[in-house]
Design a protein around this motif. Structure first.
Motif, PDB file in Angstrom:
ATOM      1  N   PHE A  97       2.449  -9.563   0.827  1.00  0.00           N
ATOM      2  CA  PHE A  97       2.619  -9.421   0.122  1.00  0.00           C
ATOM      3  C   PHE A  97       2.163  -7.409  -1.106  1.00  0.00           C
ATOM      4  O   PHE A  97       3.175  -7.098  -2.072  1.00  0.00           O
ATOM      5  CB  PHE A  97       1.665  -9.780  -0.459  1.00  0.00           C
ATOM      6  CG  PHE A  97       1.224 -11.444  -0.592  1.00  0.00           C
ATOM      7  CD1 PHE A  97       2.132 -12.568  -0.755  1.00  0.00           C
ATOM      8  CD2 PHE A  97       0.192 -11.585   0.934  1.00  0.00           C
ATOM      9  CE1 PHE A  97       2.388 -13.882  -0.022  1.00  0.00           C
ATOM     10  CE2 PHE A  97      -0.137 -13.181   1.131  1.00  0.00           C
ATOM     11  CZ  PHE A  97       1.267 -13.618   0.285  1.00  0.00           C
ATOM     12  N   TYR A  98       2.446  -6.822   0.780  1.00  0.00           N
ATOM     13  CA  TYR A  98       1.817  -5.431  -0.366  1.00  0.00           C
ATOM     14  C   TYR A  98       3.714  -4.724  -0.089  1.00  0.00           C
ATOM     15  O   TYR A  98       3.733  -3.229  -0.505  1.00  0.00           O
ATOM     16  CB  TYR A  98       0.860  -4.527   0.109  1.00  0.00           C
ATOM     17  CG  TYR A  98      -0.741  -5.322  -0.215  1.00  0.00           C
ATOM     18  CD1 TYR A  98      -1.006  -6.542   0.220  1.00  0.00           C
ATOM     19  CD2 TYR A  98      -1.291  -4.387  -1.077  1.00  0.00           C
ATOM     20  CE1 TYR A  98      -2.160  -6.432  -0.758  1.00  0.00           C
ATOM     21  CE2 TYR A  98      -2.584  -4.843  -1.866  1.00  0.00           C
ATOM     22  CZ  TYR A  98      -3.392  -6.158  -0.835  1.00  0.00           C
ATOM     23  OH  TYR A  98      -4.093  -6.551  -1.444  1.00  0.00           O
ATOM     24  N   GLY A  99       4.006  -4.938   0.397  1.00  0.00           N
ATOM     25  CA  GLY A  99       5.280  -4.405   1.172  1.00  0.00           C
ATOM     26  C   GLY A  99       4.930  -3.489   1.929  1.00  0.00           C
ATOM     27  O   GLY A  99       6.370  -1.934   2.157  1.00  0.00           O
ATOM     28  N   VAL A 100       4.395  -3.381   2.885  1.00  0.00           N
ATOM     29  CA  VAL A 100       3.740  -2.235   4.007  1.00  0.00           C
ATOM     30  C   VAL A 100       4.757  -2.078   4.986  1.00  0.00           C
ATOM     31  O   VAL A 100       4.922  -3.718   5.514  1.00  0.00           O
ATOM     32  CB  VAL A 100       2.628  -2.778   3.766  1.00  0.00           C
ATOM     33  CG1 VAL A 100       2.385  -1.506   5.612  1.00  0.00           C
ATOM     34  CG2 VAL A 100       2.136  -1.770   3.507  1.00  0.00           C
ATOM     35  N   PRO A 101       5.371  -1.303   5.579  1.00  0.00           N
ATOM     36  CA  PRO A 101       6.362  -1.651   6.734  1.00  0.00           C
ATOM     37  C   PRO A 101       5.425  -2.257   8.018  1.00  0.00           C
ATOM     38  O   PRO A 101       4.677  -1.576   8.367  1.00  0.00           O
ATOM     39  CB  PRO A 101       7.091  -0.318   7.037  1.00  0.00           C
ATOM     40  CG  PRO A 101       6.843   0.537   6.251  1.00  0.00           C
ATOM     41  CD  PRO A 101       5.428  -0.376   4.794  1.00  0.00           C
ATOM     42  N   ILE A 102       5.752  -3.081   8.614  1.00  0.00           N
ATOM     43  CA  ILE A 102       4.993  -3.603   9.678  1.00  0.00           C
ATOM     44  C   ILE A 102       4.039  -2.366  10.876  1.00  0.00           C
ATOM     45  O   ILE A 102       2.834  -3.264  11.456  1.00  0.00           O
ATOM     46  CB  ILE A 102       5.393  -4.602  10.946  1.00  0.00           C
ATOM     47  CG1 ILE A 102       4.570  -5.340  11.365  1.00  0.00           C
ATOM     48  CG2 ILE A 102       6.713  -4.140  11.614  1.00  0.00           C
ATOM     49  CD1 ILE A 102       5.224  -6.673  11.721  1.00  0.00           C
ATOM     50  N   ILE A 103       4.936  -1.663  10.854  1.00  0.00           N
ATOM     51  CA  ILE A 103       4.347  -0.521  11.804  1.00  0.00           C
ATOM     52  C   ILE A 103       2.918  -0.362  11.169  1.00  0.00           C
ATOM     53  O   ILE A 103       2.262   0.237  11.824  1.00  0.00           O
ATOM     54  CB  ILE A 103       5.675   0.497  12.014  1.00  0.00           C
ATOM     55  CG1 ILE A 103       5.387   1.475  12.670  1.00  0.00           C
ATOM     56  CG2 ILE A 103       5.942   1.212  10.501  1.00  0.00           C
ATOM     57  CD1 ILE A 103       6.544   3.057  12.803  1.00  0.00           C
ATOM     58  N   PHE A 104       2.957   0.198   9.980  1.00  0.00           N
ATOM     59  CA  PHE A 104       1.558   0.792   9.790  1.00  0.00           C
ATOM     60  C   PHE A 104       1.216  -0.547   9.465  1.00  0.00           C
ATOM     61  O   PHE A 104      -0.388   0.403   9.361  1.00  0.00           O
ATOM     62  CB  PHE A 104       2.097   1.221   8.252  1.00  0.00           C
ATOM     63  CG  PHE A 104       3.183   2.427   8.627  1.00  0.00           C
ATOM     64  CD1 PHE A 104       2.428   3.555   9.441  1.00  0.00           C
ATOM     65  CD2 PHE A 104       3.758   3.324   6.722  1.00  0.00           C
ATOM     66  CE1 PHE A 104       3.248   5.331   9.488  1.00  0.00           C
ATOM     67  CE2 PHE A 104       4.290   4.591   7.206  1.00  0.00           C
ATOM     68  CZ  PHE A 104       4.010   5.354   8.585  1.00  0.00           C
ATOM     69  N   ALA A 105       1.152  -1.380   9.123  1.00  0.00           N
ATOM     70  CA  ALA A 105       0.532  -2.908   8.859  1.00  0.00           C
ATOM     71  C   ALA A 105      -0.173  -2.663  10.475  1.00  0.00           C
ATOM     72  O   ALA A 105      -1.908  -2.807  10.340  1.00  0.00           O
ATOM     73  CB  ALA A 105       1.143  -3.595   8.529  1.00  0.00           C
ATOM     74  N   THR A 106       0.300  -3.099  11.003  1.00  0.00           N
ATOM     75  CA  THR A 106      -0.437  -3.413  12.635  1.00  0.00           C
ATOM     76  C   THR A 106      -1.180  -1.655  12.604  1.00  0.00           C
ATOM     77  O   THR A 106      -2.038  -2.021  13.876  1.00  0.00           O
ATOM     78  CB  THR A 106       0.441  -3.319  13.751  1.00  0.00           C
ATOM     79  OG1 THR A 106       1.789  -2.744  13.442  1.00  0.00           O
ATOM     80  CG2 THR A 106       1.311  -4.481  12.964  1.00  0.00           C
ATOM     81  N   GLY A 107      -0.766  -0.551  12.592  1.00  0.00           N
ATOM     82  CA  GLY A 107      -1.867   0.271  13.006  1.00  0.00           C
ATOM     83  C   GLY A 107      -3.061   0.356  12.091  1.00  0.00           C
ATOM     84  O   GLY A 107      -4.062   0.211  12.249  1.00  0.00           O
ATOM     85  N   ALA A 108      -3.033   0.089  10.808  1.00  0.00           N
ATOM     86  CA  ALA A 108      -4.193  -0.539   9.899  1.00  0.00           C
ATOM     87  C   ALA A 108      -4.765  -1.134  10.615  1.00  0.00           C
ATOM     88  O   ALA A 108      -6.188  -0.712  10.700  1.00  0.00           O
ATOM     89  CB  ALA A 108      -4.049  -0.274   8.738  1.00  0.00           C
ATOM     90  N   SER A 109      -4.448  -1.880  11.050  1.00  0.00           N
ATOM     91  CA  SER A 109      -5.138  -3.586  11.170  1.00  0.00           C
ATOM     92  C   SER A 109      -5.911  -3.197  12.915  1.00  0.00           C
ATOM     93  O   SER A 109      -7.342  -3.918  13.063  1.00  0.00           O
ATOM     94  CB  SER A 109      -3.829  -4.504  11.863  1.00  0.00           C
ATOM     95  OG  SER A 109      -4.487  -5.559  12.721  1.00  0.00           O
ATOM     96  N   LEU A 110      -5.553  -2.661  13.488  1.00  0.00           N
ATOM     97  CA  LEU A 110      -5.918  -2.664  14.478  1.00  0.00           C
ATOM     98  C   LEU A 110      -6.885  -1.490  14.746  1.00  0.00           C
ATOM     99  O   LEU A 110      -8.415  -2.359  14.860  1.00  0.00           O
ATOM    100  CB  LEU A 110      -5.076  -0.699  15.882  1.00  0.00           C
ATOM    101  CG  LEU A 110      -3.937  -1.513  16.563  1.00  0.00           C
ATOM    102  CD1 LEU A 110      -3.381  -0.722  17.467  1.00  0.00           C
ATOM    103  CD2 LEU A 110      -5.038  -2.799  17.968  1.00  0.00           C
ATOM    104  N   ILE A 111      -7.264  -0.776  13.801  1.00  0.00           N
ATOM    105  CA  ILE A 111      -8.646   0.136  13.248  1.00  0.00           C
ATOM    106  C   ILE A 111      -9.879  -0.699  12.722  1.00  0.00           C
ATOM    107  O   ILE A 111     -10.493  -0.709  13.114  1.00  0.00           O
ATOM    108  CB  ILE A 111      -8.287   1.316  12.502  1.00  0.00           C
ATOM    109  CG1 ILE A 111      -6.900   2.226  12.852  1.00  0.00           C
ATOM    110  CG2 ILE A 111      -9.302   2.416  11.436  1.00  0.00           C
ATOM    111  CD1 ILE A 111      -7.965   3.378  13.780  1.00  0.00           C
TER     112      ILE A 111
END
Lengths: 326, 138
Positions: A42-56
């Motif tokens: 929905f926000y168009g974030v690349p999965i690489i940054f999405a998973t990084g933010a998600s871990l935090i």
């Protein structure tokens, strides 16, 4: 003007984080399983940054809600720490694998895997509510060696519940894979952790969920540092989601302690299955196995997840009725 | 045994809450500083909020050296406030584990001293060796 837009964008991500935090905390899956699909789809974030933010944010969720749970003395720290031996090893393997995935631009694998993980998480999550009490089992040799016993006070049943865990070794094996998925997808792998403790080790649902929440932080911290040095963490995103998911997790953990699981479960399963199908379809599209427009993907996901949830609901209800008759 | 578990959960609960509050303080003040100053660490707010993974101007974690955090904090640089907040979060579980180890030592539960020491080793190896090594290799 740009400042206002950036601020609005920031608040928008915080809002998405709050939703993910509530759902993740109540289901025990952790905020990440919901956050990554929301950010990517929905926000168009690349999965690489999405998973990084998600871990935090997963660490924030874990710390925020584990604080509440451990205070109520439900989580079993001893069992949690023992199982972390396997999850931290798995997390190292998983986050090292992910650096290879990005190096060869195989992101579609992560989308597909993510979809599969969410969808397969649903059935164990449904079954979890079945056993509000504990099944009586014979302790095995690992119960004694690893001191797998404990008790907690159940607010709903208004009594103290005692339990004994078994098959520690099987729990460890499942935890290794839970850790690996955590490192690969930036999630807490709550479902696999619950599977390991509930199904394999026969721990009560409340202990399983709360101990899992406590463990998730340690697993995620292991992967986070590897993600950090690889540049998978984008500050703006990580800051917004950490704040949002933490707020959501605190709200969620308050809800969890008050409600009996049965009431709200199906709403969450419906949302989860929709996100799971969407992620799997997106993976197939990115891997150029199918060609779909965004709108097609949306409709197909709605239909498939509706069929899935309705049939699961029917199967579950029939099972429940048969169970009552016996 | 239950008494031990109660003391331990109490310590862990306090540690987790304190760490989360500290971390959130730095993250939120970092965001505020970043918004007020219109950027941080020499990056504009547009570059900081960009999702472009291929552009070299996108600010991502490998571009921020941890050794610059103290001076960044002194300069009231938002990016370094956020960095510190994130690292407080990453370190929280380590503190929790250490308090668990201490508790197992005090209660002479040597099997669990060993198990928690293994977990702690995995964590520190990931944080201090594997990550920095990858960083140098790339």
């Amino acid at each position: 003007m740009t400042e206002v837009m950036t601020l609005l964008k920031f608040i928008e991500i915080v809002a998405g984080g709050i939703i993910a935090g509530i759902i993740g905390s109540v289901t025990g899956l952790g905020g990440g399983s919901v956050l990554v699909p929301i950010l990517t789809l929905f926000y168009g974030v690349p999965i690489i940054f999405a998973t990084g933010a998600s871990l935090i944010s997963t660490i924030a969720t874990s710390a925020g809600s584990a604080g509440t749970y451990t205070k109520k003395k439900i989580a079993n720290v001893k069992i949690g720490v023992g199982l972390e031996v396997a999850t931290t090893l798995g997390a190292i393997v998983g986050s090292l694998t992910v650096t290879v995935v990005y190096k060869y631009s195989l992101e579609w694998v992560l989308y597909l895997l993510f979809g599969i993980v969410i969808l397969t998480s649903i059935v164990p999550t449904i079954n979890r509510g079945k056993y509000e009490g504990t099944k009586v089992v014979k302790p095995d040799f690992t119960s004694r060696i690893f001191q797998l016993q404990g008790k907690y006070y159940d607010q709903n049943q208004k009594k103290s519940v005692e339990y004994i865990g078994i098959r520690w070794w099987l729990g460890e094996i499942i935890m290794f894979f839970a850790g690996m998925l955590s490192g690969l997808l930036g999630i807490g792998s709550g479902a696999l952790k619950v599977l390991g403790m509930d199904w394999a080790m026969n721990l009560p649902m409340k202990v399983t969920t709360t101990t899992s929440n406590f463990m998730i932080g340690i697993t995620a911290a292991t992967s986070s540092s590897i993600y950090w040095y690889n540049g998978f963490i984008q500050f703006y995103l990580a800051a917004a989601t950490a704040i949002g998911v933490l707020i959501g997790a605190i709200i969620g953990s308050k809800i969890l302690l008050k409600i009996s699981n049965k009431d709200v479960r199906w709403v969450f399963f419906a949302i989860l299955s929709y996100l799971g199908v969407e992620m799997a379809l997106e993976g197939l599209r990115k891997g150029t196995f199918i060609s779909l427009s965004g709108l097609d993907r949306f409709y197909i996901a709605i239909v498939i997840s509706a069929i899935l949830i309705v049939s699961l609901y029917v199967i579950f209800r029939i099972g429940e009725r048969n169970g009552q008759r016996q | 045994m239950d008494k031990d578990n109660e003391d331990l959960t109490k310590v862990i609960s306090i540690t987790l809450r304190t760490a989360v509050v500290v971390s959130m303080f730095f993250i939120v003040s970092g965001v505020v500083l970043m918004m007020i100053k219109g950027g941080g660490d020499g990056y504009t707010i547009a570059q900081i909020s960009s999702y472009n993974t291929t552009a070299p101007t996108t600010l991502r974690s490998n571009l921020v050296p941890l050794s610059n955090i103290p001076s960044g904090i002194m300069n009231l640089d938002g990016i370094y406030f956020i960095s510190l907040g994130l690292w407080v979060l990453i370190f929280t579980p380590v503190i929790v584990l250490i308090s668990a180890v201490i508790d197992f030592v005090v209660s002479k539960n040597y099997l669990y001293v060993l198990l928690s020491a293994i977990v702690l080793t995995n964590l520190t190896v990931a944080i201090f060796y594997i990550g920095p090594y990858l960083h140098l290799a790339s």
